[in-house]
Write a protein that holds these residues in place. Sequence first.
Motif, mmCIF file in Angstrom:
data_model
loop_
_atom_site.group_PDB
_atom_site.id
_atom_site.type_symbol
_atom_site.label_atom_id
_atom_site.label_comp_id
_atom_site.label_asym_id
_atom_site.label_seq_id
_atom_site.Cartn_x
_atom_site.Cartn_y
_atom_site.Cartn_z
ATOM 1 N N GLY A 143 -48.754 2.109 3.888
ATOM 2 C CA GLY A 143 -47.976 1.913 5.101
ATOM 3 C C GLY A 143 -46.521 2.321 4.929
ATOM 4 N N VAL A 144 -46.136 2.711 3.693
ATOM 5 C CA VAL A 144 -44.753 3.155 3.443
ATOM 6 C C VAL A 144 -44.654 4.663 3.699
ATOM 7 N N ASN A 145 -43.615 5.055 4.456
ATOM 8 C CA ASN A 145 -43.381 6.480 4.710
ATOM 9 C C ASN A 145 -42.084 6.907 4.041
ATOM 10 N N PHE A 146 -42.114 8.033 3.378
ATOM 11 C CA PHE A 146 -40.832 8.603 2.928
ATOM 12 C C PHE A 146 -40.943 10.112 2.761
ATOM 13 N N ASP A 147 -40.170 10.815 3.572
ATOM 14 C CA ASP A 147 -40.073 12.268 3.461
ATOM 15 C C ASP A 147 -38.694 12.636 2.945
ATOM 16 N N LEU A 148 -38.674 13.576 2.016
ATOM 17 C CA LEU A 148 -37.405 13.938 1.387
ATOM 18 C C LEU A 148 -37.191 15.447 1.494
ATOM 19 N N HIS A 149 -35.993 15.829 1.940
ATOM 20 C CA HIS A 149 -35.657 17.246 2.109
ATOM 21 C C HIS A 149 -34.360 17.569 1.376
ATOM 22 N N THR A 150 -34.173 18.853 1.088
ATOM 23 C CA THR A 150 -32.888 19.290 0.550
ATOM 24 C C THR A 150 -32.080 19.949 1.658
ATOM 25 N N HIS A 151 -30.772 19.881 1.512
ATOM 26 C CA HIS A 151 -29.871 20.647 2.377
ATOM 27 C C HIS A 151 -28.871 21.294 1.432
ATOM 28 N N LEU A 152 -28.603 22.584 1.642
ATOM 29 C CA LEU A 152 -27.673 23.273 0.748
ATOM 30 C C LEU A 152 -26.310 23.429 1.393
ATOM 31 N N GLY A 153 -25.266 23.227 0.617
ATOM 32 C CA GLY A 153 -23.904 23.481 1.085
ATOM 33 C C GLY A 153 -23.611 24.973 1.085
ATOM 34 N N ALA A 154 -22.364 25.311 1.465
ATOM 35 C CA ALA A 154 -22.003 26.728 1.508
ATOM 36 C C ALA A 154 -20.577 26.944 1.019
ATOM 37 N N GLY A 155 -20.126 26.055 0.113
ATOM 38 C CA GLY A 155 -18.801 26.251 -0.461
ATOM 39 C C GLY A 155 -17.714 25.555 0.307
ATOM 40 N N ALA A 156 -17.551 24.250 0.113
ATOM 41 C CA ALA A 156 -16.439 23.487 0.684
ATOM 42 C C ALA A 156 -16.402 22.149 -0.040
ATOM 43 N N TYR A 157 -15.369 21.960 -0.864
ATOM 44 C CA TYR A 157 -15.235 20.724 -1.643
ATOM 45 C C TYR A 157 -15.245 19.505 -0.725
ATOM 46 N N ILE A 158 -14.655 19.637 0.449
ATOM 47 C CA ILE A 158 -14.510 18.485 1.334
ATOM 48 C C ILE A 158 -15.865 17.916 1.769
ATOM 49 N N CYS A 159 -16.916 18.713 1.711
ATOM 50 C CA CYS A 159 -18.236 18.191 2.099
ATOM 51 C C CYS A 159 -18.735 17.117 1.141
ATOM 52 N N GLY A 160 -18.069 16.925 0.011
ATOM 53 C CA GLY A 160 -18.402 15.804 -0.866
ATOM 54 C C GLY A 160 -17.976 14.474 -0.264
ATOM 55 N N THR A 207 -21.223 28.378 15.903
ATOM 56 C CA THR A 207 -21.739 29.168 14.791
ATOM 57 C C THR A 207 -20.587 29.881 14.079
ATOM 58 N N GLN A 208 -19.691 30.420 14.882
ATOM 59 C CA GLN A 208 -18.502 31.081 14.346
ATOM 60 C C GLN A 208 -17.677 30.106 13.489
ATOM 61 N N GLU A 209 -17.553 28.873 13.965
ATOM 62 C CA GLU A 209 -16.794 27.853 13.227
ATOM 63 C C GLU A 209 -17.394 27.629 11.850
ATOM 64 N N VAL A 210 -18.717 27.517 11.799
ATOM 65 C CA VAL A 210 -19.391 27.303 10.516
ATOM 66 C C VAL A 210 -19.188 28.525 9.617
ATOM 67 N N ALA A 211 -19.341 29.700 10.211
ATOM 68 C CA ALA A 211 -19.254 30.944 9.439
ATOM 69 C C ALA A 211 -17.865 31.148 8.835
ATOM 70 N N THR A 212 -16.842 30.557 9.470
ATOM 71 C CA THR A 212 -15.487 30.749 8.946
ATOM 72 C C THR A 212 -14.984 29.559 8.142
ATOM 73 N N PHE A 213 -15.647 28.410 8.253
ATOM 74 C CA PHE A 213 -15.181 27.216 7.535
ATOM 75 C C PHE A 213 -15.579 27.261 6.063
ATOM 76 N N TYR A 214 -16.792 27.701 5.798
ATOM 77 C CA TYR A 214 -17.310 27.639 4.428
ATOM 78 C C TYR A 214 -16.995 28.916 3.658
ATOM 79 N N GLU A 215 -16.739 28.712 2.353
ATOM 80 C CA GLU A 215 -16.354 29.793 1.444
ATOM 81 C C GLU A 215 -17.395 30.891 1.266
ATOM 82 N N ASN A 216 -18.678 30.509 1.313
ATOM 83 C CA ASN A 216 -19.689 31.450 0.849
ATOM 84 C C ASN A 216 -20.137 32.485 1.873
ATOM 85 N N TYR A 217 -19.437 32.547 2.987
ATOM 86 C CA TYR A 217 -19.734 33.616 3.949
ATOM 87 C C TYR A 217 -18.647 34.672 3.833
ATOM 88 N N ASN A 218 -19.049 35.918 3.860
ATOM 89 C CA ASN A 218 -18.087 37.014 3.730
ATOM 90 C C ASN A 218 -17.883 37.687 5.066
#
Lengths: 157, 426
Positions: B155-172, A60-71
């Motif tokens: 008979g087709v199943n499809f569930d779709l969810h969002t996940h939000l990032g938290a500020g890291a370009y590398i996650c692209g 959890t600490q790793e995530v909290a420090t890796f991403y920019e949007n945590y202060n």
Amino acid sequence: MISKQAKKQIDIWVTKYPAGCQSSAVMEALKIVQAENENRLNADTIQAVADYLDMPGIATQEVATFYENYNHKPVGKHTIRICHNISCMLNGADDLIAYLEKKLGVKTGKVTKNGLVNVKKVECLGACVGAPMFQIGSQYYENLTKQKIDEIVDNLK
Amino acid sequence: MNEVCFKNLDKKNCYSLEVYEQNGGYSVWRKILKGELTPEDIINELKASGLRGRGGAGFPTGLKWSFMPRNSEMQKYVVCNSDEGEPGTCKDRDILRYNPHAVIEGMAIGGFVMNASVGYNYIRGEFIEPFKRFEGALKEAYEAGLLGKNIEGSGVNFDLHTHLGAGAYICGEETALLESIEGKKGQPRFKPPFPANVGLFGQPTTINNTESFASVPEILAQGGQWFADIGVENSGGCKLFSVTGHVQKPSNFEVPMGMPFKALLKMAGGIKKGRKLKAVIPGGSSTPVLTADVAMAMTMDYDGIEKAGSMLGAGSVIVMDDSTCMVATLTRLAHFYYDESCGQCTPCREGTGWLYRVLKRIMDGNGKADDIDLLLGVSDKIMGNTICALGDAAAMPVESFLRNFREEFEYYIEHGESMVNHENQS
Ligand SMILES: Cc1cc2nc3c(=O)[nH]c(=O)nc-3n(C[C@H](O)[C@H](O)[C@H](O)COP(=O)(O)O)c2cc1C
Ligand code: SF4
Ligand code: FES
């Protein structure tokens, strides 16, 4: 440590992932907990999230420090996140950053004396056709000018 | 113009289910639910369309979808990459805001083709407004019975969810993105295994860019050949180009592939008043910079831009006029990669920091005569020696800025100030 309301919000995220993969919700859980603790995290709140999601504290600490949007340091009630990357820079972002610093009387990274605002230089926010731009809370403000900045910043409460 | 992802842009409430359906939206999905289309049909149409991945690498989408082990018993996933963070790129945000249902339908079709019953759309953390818009569209789609389990008794199943990032370009980067959905630091994985074999939660996964998914429904509605014919050889269809920088009217334009750069520049209102074109980065900050002459002769398609010496990337056209200091610009880009390196590989972690520090010292007036060689040497050592392409992305601008604008760097080192500012003062 984590309010009932926050737990409810976290639980919604947990349902999105397969059983046993509740740690996928950690990024949102940290945001939710941060939002109700003066917009910052500390060792206790991070551990509380870890306990709630049944994951190792260190992960959890790793995530909290890796991403920019945590202060991890004090921030203002509002954080002005101003883009200084290429498209904004070509459209005068550096001038606007200097203007903001002068107007608020603080350097980027520091909080105003009244605790209201801090300015953070950030990388491209994906709004380059509206350069120069900044973000306050969830809101983007694009095509900024000094005059526009005055209007927006003077209205922050 | 505006035929695919931006098809409904000029209509009121263009993002609503109502407007989307009025203009043919979900017709392909409904055909699938009625059993009128097979996965093979769809893959063949996509291959014929010439659609190539819009996230930067340009890999053919039909081919990618055919790699998934669709008959395996394992749970499979489709993932949409809406982490848009490449400097100069701002098209996916507009697709999410103005045409979210095309992304949903495209992902659902992908789920059907690859026999993946669950999808995630990874949206960058700062995109709160687009996230809410997309969530609203998801709600509409569920309420209309277009998503879920055994949809309309098909008979087709499809569930779709969002996940939000938290500020890291590398996650692209696609494998970092998977790590991030799993609730970890966004550090890219070694490949192989590729995500089609070992992806999200260890299961087969296909990742595509927002624009790639959003293009799929219209391609299948109108036919692969129709799409291919909009574009040119090797670059099927139309593409969103984000034109930013020193132009009169910066904007996203959905235009046919193969359009001359000159014409695109004109659409953006041309260069700012009284200025001359100096340089163009045609595909986002990670792609090599071109001089004005070369850019003005280039066409906007994969081969055309490659022939000019750069890459189409994400279609992020950054235009610079003659007031631009190339040393300052490269320094800003170098800072970006230094800041965003995930730190896993030594050449990238150390190299990006080194590049930035050398450029910074040139900017501070402390440049040394052999700094140019040093910059080239360091970027050469990063190239090809890292786990993910961020390393190459950091190295490529350095090489191209120095090749095309070397005299500006030499001048800065010698005089301790910018050649451009100097010219402007005299
Ligand atoms: C450092 C880095 C950042 C990336 N950022 C993005 C991004 O923001 N959006 C995206 O779609 N692809 C991005 N990519 C490319 C993805 O890894 C992947 O190729 C793409 O999402 C595949 O989708 P496509 O085939 O539809 O293009 C990035 C790659 C790297 C190396
Ligand atoms: S190249 Fe850079 S960003 Fe990519 S994995 Fe290595 S250290 Fe991380
Ligand atoms: S460069 Fe500032 S928003 Fe993209």
